[in-house]
Design an enzyme around this catalytic site. Structure first.
Site, PDB file in Angstrom:
ATOM      1  N   GLU A   1       0.855  -1.191   0.000  1.00  0.00           N
ATOM      2  CA  GLU A   1       0.000   0.000   0.000  1.00  0.00           C
ATOM      3  C   GLU A   1       0.883   1.230   0.000  1.00  0.00           C
ATOM      4  O   GLU A   1       1.991   1.191   0.525  1.00  0.00           O
ATOM      5  CB  GLU A   1      -0.844   0.048   1.289  1.00  0.00           C
ATOM      6  CG  GLU A   1      -1.846  -1.056   1.405  1.00  0.00           C
ATOM      7  CD  GLU A   1      -2.342  -1.208   2.849  1.00  0.00           C
ATOM      8  OE1 GLU A   1      -2.301  -0.225   3.608  1.00  0.00           O
ATOM      9  OE2 GLU A   1      -2.736  -2.325   3.190  1.00  0.00           O
TER      10      GLU A   1
ATOM     11  N   TYR B   1      -6.585   2.032   6.016  1.00  0.00           N
ATOM     12  CA  TYR B   1      -5.598   0.989   5.731  1.00  0.00           C
ATOM     13  C   TYR B   1      -5.568  -0.165   6.732  1.00  0.00           C
ATOM     14  O   TYR B   1      -4.706  -1.015   6.664  1.00  0.00           O
ATOM     15  CB  TYR B   1      -4.196   1.600   5.615  1.00  0.00           C
ATOM     16  CG  TYR B   1      -3.785   2.475   6.784  1.00  0.00           C
ATOM     17  CD1 TYR B   1      -3.634   1.955   8.052  1.00  0.00           C
ATOM     18  CD2 TYR B   1      -3.549   3.841   6.584  1.00  0.00           C
ATOM     19  CE1 TYR B   1      -3.261   2.758   9.110  1.00  0.00           C
ATOM     20  CE2 TYR B   1      -3.174   4.649   7.642  1.00  0.00           C
ATOM     21  CZ  TYR B   1      -3.033   4.105   8.903  1.00  0.00           C
ATOM     22  OH  TYR B   1      -2.668   4.891   9.949  1.00  0.00           O
TER      23      TYR B   1
ATOM     24  N   CYS C   1      16.749  49.180   7.039  1.00  0.00           N
ATOM     25  CA  CYS C   1      16.660  50.496   7.681  1.00  0.00           C
ATOM     26  C   CYS C   1      17.609  50.654   8.864  1.00  0.00           C
ATOM     27  O   CYS C   1      17.652  51.711   9.477  1.00  0.00           O
ATOM     28  CB  CYS C   1      15.220  50.783   8.111  1.00  0.00           C
ATOM     29  SG  CYS C   1      14.692  49.761   9.482  1.00  0.00           S
TER      30      CYS C   1
ATOM     31  N   CYS D   1      10.498  51.696   7.893  1.00  0.00           N
ATOM     32  CA  CYS D   1      11.279  50.667   7.192  1.00  0.00           C
ATOM     33  C   CYS D   1      10.682  50.461   5.786  1.00  0.00           C
ATOM     34  O   CYS D   1       9.514  50.063   5.661  1.00  0.00           O
ATOM     35  CB  CYS D   1      11.250  49.393   8.019  1.00  0.00           C
ATOM     36  SG  CYS D   1      12.172  48.060   7.271  1.00  0.00           S
TER      37      CYS D   1
ATOM     38  N   LYS E   1       2.246   4.573   1.460  1.00  0.00           N
ATOM     39  CA  LYS E   1       2.305   5.098   2.829  1.00  0.00           C
ATOM     40  C   LYS E   1       1.888   6.561   2.752  1.00  0.00           C
ATOM     41  O   LYS E   1       2.628   7.410   2.259  1.00  0.00           O
ATOM     42  CB  LYS E   1       3.705   4.955   3.405  1.00  0.00           C
ATOM     43  CG  LYS E   1       3.766   5.390   4.868  1.00  0.00           C
ATOM     44  CD  LYS E   1       5.085   5.032   5.494  1.00  0.00           C
ATOM     45  CE  LYS E   1       5.083   5.198   7.003  1.00  0.00           C
ATOM     46  NZ  LYS E   1       4.675   6.503   7.484  1.00  0.00           N
TER      47      LYS E   1
ATOM     48  N   ASP F   1       1.008  10.291   3.833  1.00  0.00           N
ATOM     49  CA  ASP F   1       1.683  11.171   4.774  1.00  0.00           C
ATOM     50  C   ASP F   1       0.687  12.187   5.321  1.00  0.00           C
ATOM     51  O   ASP F   1       0.513  13.264   4.772  1.00  0.00           O
ATOM     52  CB  ASP F   1       2.828  11.873   4.028  1.00  0.00           C
ATOM     53  CG  ASP F   1       3.832  12.426   4.994  1.00  0.00           C
ATOM     54  OD1 ASP F   1       3.746  12.124   6.196  1.00  0.00           O
ATOM     55  OD2 ASP F   1       4.720  13.179   4.545  1.00  0.00           O
TER      56      ASP F   1
ATOM     57  N   CYS G   1      18.322  45.564  11.050  1.00  0.00           N
ATOM     58  CA  CYS G   1      17.525  45.421   9.832  1.00  0.00           C
ATOM     59  C   CYS G   1      18.364  45.807   8.615  1.00  0.00           C
ATOM     60  O   CYS G   1      18.935  46.899   8.579  1.00  0.00           O
ATOM     61  CB  CYS G   1      16.281  46.294   9.929  1.00  0.00           C
ATOM     62  SG  CYS G   1      15.317  46.291   8.411  1.00  0.00           S
TER      63      CYS G   1
ATOM     64  N   LYS H   1      10.562   3.606   3.032  1.00  0.00           N
ATOM     65  CA  LYS H   1      10.355   5.035   2.786  1.00  0.00           C
ATOM     66  C   LYS H   1      11.214   5.528   1.623  1.00  0.00           C
ATOM     67  O   LYS H   1      12.381   5.150   1.510  1.00  0.00           O
ATOM     68  CB  LYS H   1      10.699   5.823   4.042  1.00  0.00           C
ATOM     69  CG  LYS H   1       9.786   5.465   5.226  1.00  0.00           C
ATOM     70  CD  LYS H   1       9.054   6.666   5.745  1.00  0.00           C
ATOM     71  CE  LYS H   1       9.633   7.150   7.018  1.00  0.00           C
ATOM     72  NZ  LYS H   1       9.027   8.328   7.551  1.00  0.00           N
TER      73      LYS H   1
ATOM     74  N   CYS I   1      11.740  43.496  12.492  1.00  0.00           N
ATOM     75  CA  CYS I   1      12.226  44.867  12.513  1.00  0.00           C
ATOM     76  C   CYS I   1      11.083  45.713  13.092  1.00  0.00           C
ATOM     77  O   CYS I   1       9.995  45.748  12.523  1.00  0.00           O
ATOM     78  CB  CYS I   1      12.541  45.343  11.095  1.00  0.00           C
ATOM     79  SG  CYS I   1      12.747  47.129  11.054  1.00  0.00           S
TER      80      CYS I   1
HETATM   81  S1  IVH Z   1      -0.435   0.344   8.814  1.00  0.00           S
HETATM   82  C1  IVH Z   1       0.274  -1.784  12.798  1.00  0.00           C
HETATM   83  N1  IVH Z   1      -0.656   1.392   6.427  1.00  0.00           N
HETATM   84  O1  IVH Z   1       2.305   5.311   9.035  1.00  0.00           O
HETATM   85  C2  IVH Z   1       0.276  -1.151  11.461  1.00  0.00           C
HETATM   86  N2  IVH Z   1       0.116   2.784   8.176  1.00  0.00           N
HETATM   87  O2  IVH Z   1       4.694   4.705  10.788  1.00  0.00           O
HETATM   88  C3  IVH Z   1      -0.308   0.176  11.462  1.00  0.00           C
HETATM   89  N3  IVH Z   1       0.537   5.102   7.478  1.00  0.00           N
HETATM   90  O3  IVH Z   1       0.870   5.487  12.208  1.00  0.00           O
HETATM   91  C4  IVH Z   1      -0.021   1.032  10.351  1.00  0.00           C
HETATM   92  N4  IVH Z   1      -0.033   4.862   5.378  1.00  0.00           N
HETATM   93  O4  IVH Z   1      -0.217   6.813  10.356  1.00  0.00           O
HETATM   94  C5  IVH Z   1      -0.301   1.598   7.699  1.00  0.00           C
HETATM   95  N5  IVH Z   1      -0.958   2.170   4.265  1.00  0.00           N
HETATM   96  C6  IVH Z   1      -0.611   2.389   5.532  1.00  0.00           C
HETATM   97  C7  IVH Z   1      -0.179   3.660   5.979  1.00  0.00           C
HETATM   98  C8  IVH Z   1       0.180   3.813   7.318  1.00  0.00           C
HETATM   99  C9  IVH Z   1       0.396   5.711   6.297  1.00  0.00           C
HETATM  100  C10 IVH Z   1       1.037   5.768   8.703  1.00  0.00           C
HETATM  101  C11 IVH Z   1       0.182   5.547   9.914  1.00  0.00           C
HETATM  102  C12 IVH Z   1       1.084   4.951  10.953  1.00  0.00           C
HETATM  103  C13 IVH Z   1       2.432   5.294  10.432  1.00  0.00           C
HETATM  104  C14 IVH Z   1       3.415   4.237  10.847  1.00  0.00           C
END
Ligand code: IVH
Length: 669
Positions: free
Chosen positions: A113, A225, A409, A430, A115, A117, A406, A312, A424
């Site tokens: 999946e 997720y 000025c 200014c 990740k 942010d 500054c 990551k 400032c």
């Molecule tokens: S699973 C026990 N799936 O990443 C597993 N987390 O560093 C729980 N996050 O706190 C997390 N996308 O906020 C999972 N597809 C995804 C995610 C995800 C973002 C975040 C989530 C978690 C953090 C973990």
């Protein structure tokens, strides 16, 4: 490393990491990237492993950061919210795969999946209804942000269908689309508020707002997720998520089932570039063992599941030389350091400058002139310097020192306790502050004076014709025509446009004055409550903070603005130029018995019209809203009230008040 050195380094790392935790989770103003944070945490973990005598329960290595704030009620998570172990390397991902194969003898499916942010959320549903939404908090206890979460359209309030467990928890990431983030920051910059560092911070900050209506206006989204509960529909993660998508939750299209680690690598490499086309920020890929029984067999460490890992992506980074640092002074006097760099290609564009935020950031980086620096373009629009390559450091190069006077000025700069920026204080003289205020005054959403751009303002300023906004209204044709580049025609246009601006409505005039922290919305609110500028000039802090949405910071700024004799003189001149400083057509506020109340009007009334009731609500300090939500204080109910409103009000237990009761509350017999 000697034991004493290790102890000193461990202490420093713990202090720094705690500081970064606070900036990330509480202030939503991180100074360093996740990557740099992970490096610090890694170093601490390594040292604690080597020198176990220094292990302490209070070390930041032992806990997940906490986002708990005091404004919300806290609840315990039914299932703790753990974090994920992270890696940036292919090799470590292969090790993860081998470890899993050592424990599990059958074949293994992985779910990949994106990740996302954003800010994580845990939502409990009972009997098909959203029951409670809690932030991650410290992993065990989190803040109850249910009212805010209810405003997010991609989170269903009620779900129907077959096989829905009577109680379950669903977890996901609250996200702010990049487009919404950019728009929000533009507005914040105009309103003199600190812009959010990135969409993640904006989403986390929004989730913690106390007014759900503002949350609703920010178009948050939620990608789920993780499904948890006693009676889940399937024995594997993938099918459970697809099932949840069928119940109305948003599950990312990118989710994919992989049969081996090679397929996982294909997913990672495909999304490394493709993720830029998504409307949201993603910073990696989460890889999870699909089978729930295999997950159970693998279990957890103290902090994270053994059956999942986050790979990551490193933010795109380039190395280049720092040529100089210049200090820019903005309209409010805030001084921003800017790094001038040897041009370098980064994510498809040439970068010559990078922001350095403030003095703390320069100190943290310990920057020297001519340093080779790492420049990163993350979720942010403006690139930033995230580190220094010390192997290139020439000790003769001068350390970058934040200026004390500054650059525009020569006034000594000040730094207020608790604020990150230097200012400032020479508000009146200014040049960039004066010119900035004039530019703001004439801008489209303020007085909308066309024909006057940045260049013309420079020209007027340099020729001593305009020193403050009221000077604009004294300009004459014979002063403008001789100026270079200004012909008779444009001079006439400018004067016409200035004259026309006297009809600008009062609330826009208030915004145009450029009072710190008074953006468009705040200006509108105060113009509704203080119907003439004199009411506002005479207002005390308390009267201002009594107004819904006006906090102590805005109130103090308004009072300070009107305590300044020069500002009062300027307003006097603007008044005599004919600028509108009141809302004469409106009635004045008559009471404050409805202060802070959100009221919905529904049905047919006998004593007064609906419009009249709306006015009464506003005149008594309340707000009228068209839809019923958890935030509604009561419903002013007439005959034949709308059925859907009634059902919603019953469900949320919101009181209904009749016409006569309402009139009693506001003291109208
Ligand atoms: S699973 C026990 N799936 O990443 C597993 N987390 O560093 C729980 N996050 O706190 C997390 N996308 O906020 C999972 N597809 C995804 C995610 C995800 C973002 C975040 C989530 C978690 C953090 C973990």
């Amino acid at each position: 490393m000697k034991q004493s050195e290790a102890k000193a380094r461990i202490d420093t790392l713990r202090r720094e990491i705690e500081e970064h935790n606070n900036r990330y989770y509480i202030l939503n103003q991180p100074l360093i990237s996740d990557f740099e944070y992970d490096i610090l945490l890694n170093e601490l973990n390594t040292l604690e492993r080597k020198f176990p005598e220094f292990i302490s329960e209070n070390s930041p290595s032992r806990r997940v950061g906490s986002d708990i704030t005091k404004e919300f009620e806290q609840y315990e998570h039914t299932y703790p919210m753990l974090s994920l172990s992270n890696t940036y390397s292919e090799e470590e991902l292969r090790e993860f795969d081998s470890r899993i194969h050592k424990t599990i003898s059958q074949s293994i499916e992985y779910v990949c999946e994106s990740k996302f942010d954003g800010a994580s959320i845990s939502i409990t549903y009972k009997n098909g209804s959203l029951f409670r939404a809690i932030t991650r908090g410290d992993g065990n206890i989190g803040d109850d942000v249910t009212l805010n979460v209810r405003t997010i359209r991609s989170i269903p309030l009620i779900i129907t269908g077959k096989g829905i467990p009577s109680e379950f928890v669903i977890r996901g990431e609250i996200l702010m689309p990049r487009k919404v983030f950019n728009r929000l920051n533009e507005e914040r910059i105009k309103a003199e508020l600190t812009p959010f560092a990135n969409p993640r911070n904006a989403a986390a900050g929004t989730l913690k707002l106390l007014d759900p209506r503002i949350v609703a206006s920010r178009f948050l989204d939620c990608m789920v997720y993780f499904l948890l509960g006693e009676e889940l529909p399937h024995d594997n993660h993938y099918d459970n998520l697809i099932e949840a998508a069928g119940w109305g939750f948003r599950v990312a299209d990118s989710i994919r089932l992989c049969n081996n680690i090679e397929e996982v690598f294909q997913f990672i490499s495909y999304w490394e570039s493709e993720r830029k086309n998504l409307p949201y920020d993603t910073d990696g890929v989460v890889i999870k063992v699909n089978s729930l029984s295999q997950q159970q067999e693998l279990g957890f460490t103290a902090k994270s599941p053994r059956w999942a890992i986050a790979y990551k992506y490193k933010a795109e980074e380039a190395t280049t030389r720092l040529l100089s640092v210049t200090f820019q002074v903005g309209r409010t006097g805030a001084v921003t350091p800017v790094a001038n760099l040897e041009p370098v290609l980064l994510s498809g564009s040439t970068v010559k400058r990078a922001t350095l935020h403030n003095a703390d950031q320069i100190d943290l980086l310990d920057l020297h002139l001519n340093d080779m620096v790492y420049v990163e373009k993350g979720g942010e629009i403006i690139p930033k310097i995230v580190g220094v390559d010390h192997s290139y450091r020439n000790e003769h190069n001068k350390k970058i020192i934040f200026i004390s006077i500054c650059p525009e000025c020569g006034t000594a700069l000040i730094k207020n306790e608790g604020e990150a920026n230097h200012f400032c204080p020479n508000y009146l003289h200014c040049p960039p502050q004066i010119k900035g205020r004039i530019e703001h005054f004439i801008s489209r959403k303020a007085m909308n004076i066309d024909g006057l751009g940045e260049e013309t303002i420079d020209l007027l300023f340099n020729n001593n014709l305009v020193r403050n906004i009221s000077d604009l209204y004294d300009l004459r044709m014979e002063q403008l025509v001789p100026l270079e580049r200004l012909g008779e025609k444009s001079a006439a246009n400018i004067l016409k446009s200035i004259r026309k601006s006297v009809d600008t409505p009062y609330h826009r005039v208030l915004f145009a004055l450029g009072i710190r922290h008074v953006g468009e919305t705040v200006a509108k609110t105060i113009s509704g409550r203080f119907r003439t500028i004199d009411d506002l000039i005479n207002a005390e802090i308390e009267q201002l903070t009594n107004v819904y949405e006006i906090g102590p910071k805005i109130a103090a700024s308004i009072v300070a603005y009107f305590s300044d004799a020069d500002n009062l003189e300027m307003i006097k001149r603007l008044k005599s130029a004919g600028i509108r400083f009141s809302d004469e057509n409106e009635t004045k506020q008559t009471g404050n018995s409805l202060e802070g109340k959100m009221i919905v009007i529904s049905g047919v009334f006998h004593e007064h019209s609906r419009e009249e009731y709306k006015k009464m609500i506003e005149n008594n300090g309340g707000k009228n809203s068209t839809s019923v939500s958890g935030n509604t204080s009561f419903i002013l109910t007439g005959e034949n009230m709308g059925q859907s409103k009634k059902e919603k009000a019953d469900e949320l237990g919101i009181p209904m008040i009749s016409e006569s009761e309402f009139l009693k509350i506001i003291g109208n017999k």
